[in-house]
Design a protein around this motif. Structure first.
Motif, short mmCIF file in Angstrom:
data_model
loop_
_atom_site.label_atom_id
_atom_site.label_comp_id
_atom_site.label_asym_id
_atom_site.label_seq_id
_atom_site.Cartn_x
_atom_site.Cartn_y
_atom_site.Cartn_z
N ARG A 85 3.18 -4.94 12.51
CA ARG A 85 2.69 -3.32 12.42
C ARG A 85 3.92 -2.35 12.05
N PHE A 86 5.14 -2.74 12.91
CA PHE A 86 6.47 -1.91 12.30
C PHE A 86 6.40 -2.02 10.73
N ALA A 87 6.43 -3.20 10.18
CA ALA A 87 6.80 -3.27 8.80
C ALA A 87 5.66 -2.47 8.02
N LYS A 88 4.58 -2.53 8.49
CA LYS A 88 3.51 -1.73 7.79
C LYS A 88 3.53 -0.38 7.94
N ALA A 89 3.90 -0.12 9.07
CA ALA A 89 4.02 1.53 9.31
C ALA A 89 5.05 1.82 8.44
N VAL A 90 6.25 1.34 8.46
CA VAL A 90 7.46 1.66 7.53
C VAL A 90 7.06 1.80 5.98
N VAL A 100 -1.84 9.63 5.70
CA VAL A 100 -1.69 8.26 5.83
C VAL A 100 -0.04 8.38 6.25
N ARG A 101 0.61 9.37 5.79
CA ARG A 101 2.27 9.25 6.60
C ARG A 101 2.03 9.50 7.94
N VAL A 102 1.22 10.65 8.25
CA VAL A 102 1.09 11.08 9.77
C VAL A 102 0.68 9.97 10.50
N GLY A 103 -0.41 9.05 10.00
CA GLY A 103 -0.84 7.79 10.60
C GLY A 103 0.34 6.90 10.97
N VAL A 165 3.75 21.38 -0.47
CA VAL A 165 5.02 21.41 0.42
C VAL A 165 4.23 21.60 1.85
N ASP A 166 3.31 22.39 1.82
CA ASP A 166 2.86 22.44 3.38
C ASP A 166 2.51 21.13 3.79
N GLY A 167 1.90 20.00 3.18
CA GLY A 167 1.53 18.81 3.60
C GLY A 167 2.73 18.10 4.01
N ARG A 168 3.55 18.20 3.14
CA ARG A 168 4.90 17.52 3.52
C ARG A 168 5.45 18.05 4.81
#
Length: 338
Positions: A85-90, A100-103, A165-168
């Motif tokens: 899970r850690f490797a996949k999330a990173v 996807v990054r927020v998730g 930029v708002d998304g980031r």
């Protein structure tokens, strides 16, 4: 084979006990025959009962050992799943889609909550994400309060650029919020000390209220909006060297147990430092102070023996715990104030 041998020995001992006790009592004319046989039977049964107890205890220990092996295997499986899970999330932190990054950030935070040994590693990853280069038009328009900035960009497709930029920005705000959530309470004396490395990061409305932090490194960081650290406790040095505080900073009741460095820090707005206490050292040589509301001085309390460095001109009023008057000259140690 061993169990059968032990059972045979037990039966032999049981019969022997019956014969020995029963025969001895039968030889006594004062003991009725029925009572002698009954007592001999009880002696033999006691041997069998002891054997049964031993068998049950052995089975219990065998079952406990089996369960322990199963728990060990399950723990290994959980650790393997957590590592995956850690490797996949990173990996997903590099995804193009903001959601996807927020998730991925939430997965990392959930992993830290489920497996405390991951907490420092997850905080390191979140800080590394915040250290990535980032800029937003509101930082230039109204750095003291970017939420209130009215943007009128002149880019060829301004709405697309702002949306990007708002998304980031939202992803970064999520990372900051999760860092706050993962840090323990300042009032918990048994909580671990987690370190934060935010060197060079662009931070908005940083919130560490009532949090316990180990070492905070934020050299060359830029802090936009209100920075809130009231009630926080920092057990290791706090380093803001060359940082830039664009908005107000709240430090009411904050404790710096191992010192704070504000060397060459640019302060563009008010600092609220009531009841803030520093130990070990306080480097207060900030750069180009901007007086706020006609009050160029900020106040900080230090413990006796604390090394203090003030700029020229001094922009801080230093109070020593237990001393009646503040001092604004440039002593080397707080003990020199007495």
């Amino acid at each position: 084979m061993r169990g059968g041998w032990l059972l045979g020995v037990t039966l032999a001992l049981s019969l022997g006990a019956f014969a020995l006790v029963g025969g001895w009592l039968l030889g006594d004319p004062g003991v009725p025959k029925a009572e002698a046989l009954k007592t001999g039977g009880l002696a033999g049964a006691a041997i069998v009962a002891l054997y049964a107890l031993w068998i049950n205890d052995r089975r219990r220990r065998t079952e406990e050992a089996r369960h322990e092996v199963e728990r060990g295997r399950a723990e290994v499986d959980r650790e393997r799943v957590a590592d995956e899970r850690f490797a996949k999330a990173v990996e997903l932190l590099g995804h193009d889609a903001d959601q996807v990054r927020v998730g991925a950030l939430h997965v990392l935070a959930g992993l830290a909550r489920d497996r405390p040994r991951y907490t420092q590693t997850v905080l390191d990853v979140l800080c590394a994400y915040l250290r990535q280069p980032f800029g937003h038009p509101s930082f230039a328009v109204l750095p003291a309060d970017p939420h209130q900035a009215e943007l009128a960009p002149e880019a060829p497709s301004p709405e697309l650029d702002i949306a990007r930029v708002d998304g980031r920005r939202e992803v970064r705000r999520t990372a900051q919020r999760l860092i706050t959530d993962l840090l323990p309470s300042a009032s918990d004396p048994d909580a671990p000390n987690y370190d934060l490395d935010l060197s060079g990061a662009r931070l908005e409305y940083l919130n560490l209220i009532d949090r316990r932090v180990g070492r905070l490194t934020a050299r060359r960081a830029r802090l936009y909006g209100i920075t809130r650290m009231s009630g926080a406790r920092f057990t290791d040095p706090v380093l803001f060297s060359w940082a830039h505080f664009h908005g107000r900073t709240e430090l009411r009741g904050t404790r710096f147990d191992s010192g704070i460095s504000l060397r060459h820090v640019e302060i563009a707005d008010a600092w609220e430092t009531a009841d803030t206490t520093t130990r070990v050292f306080a480097d207060l040589r900030d750069a180009a102070p901007v007086p706020v509301s006609g009050a160029p001085y900020r106040t900080i309390t230090v413990t006796p023996g604390t090394t203090v460095k003030l700029g020229e001109p001094a922009t801080w009023t230093v109070r020593v715990e237990g001393a009646p008057e503040p001092v604004t000259d440039r002593p080397r140690h707080a003990a020199d104030f007495h």
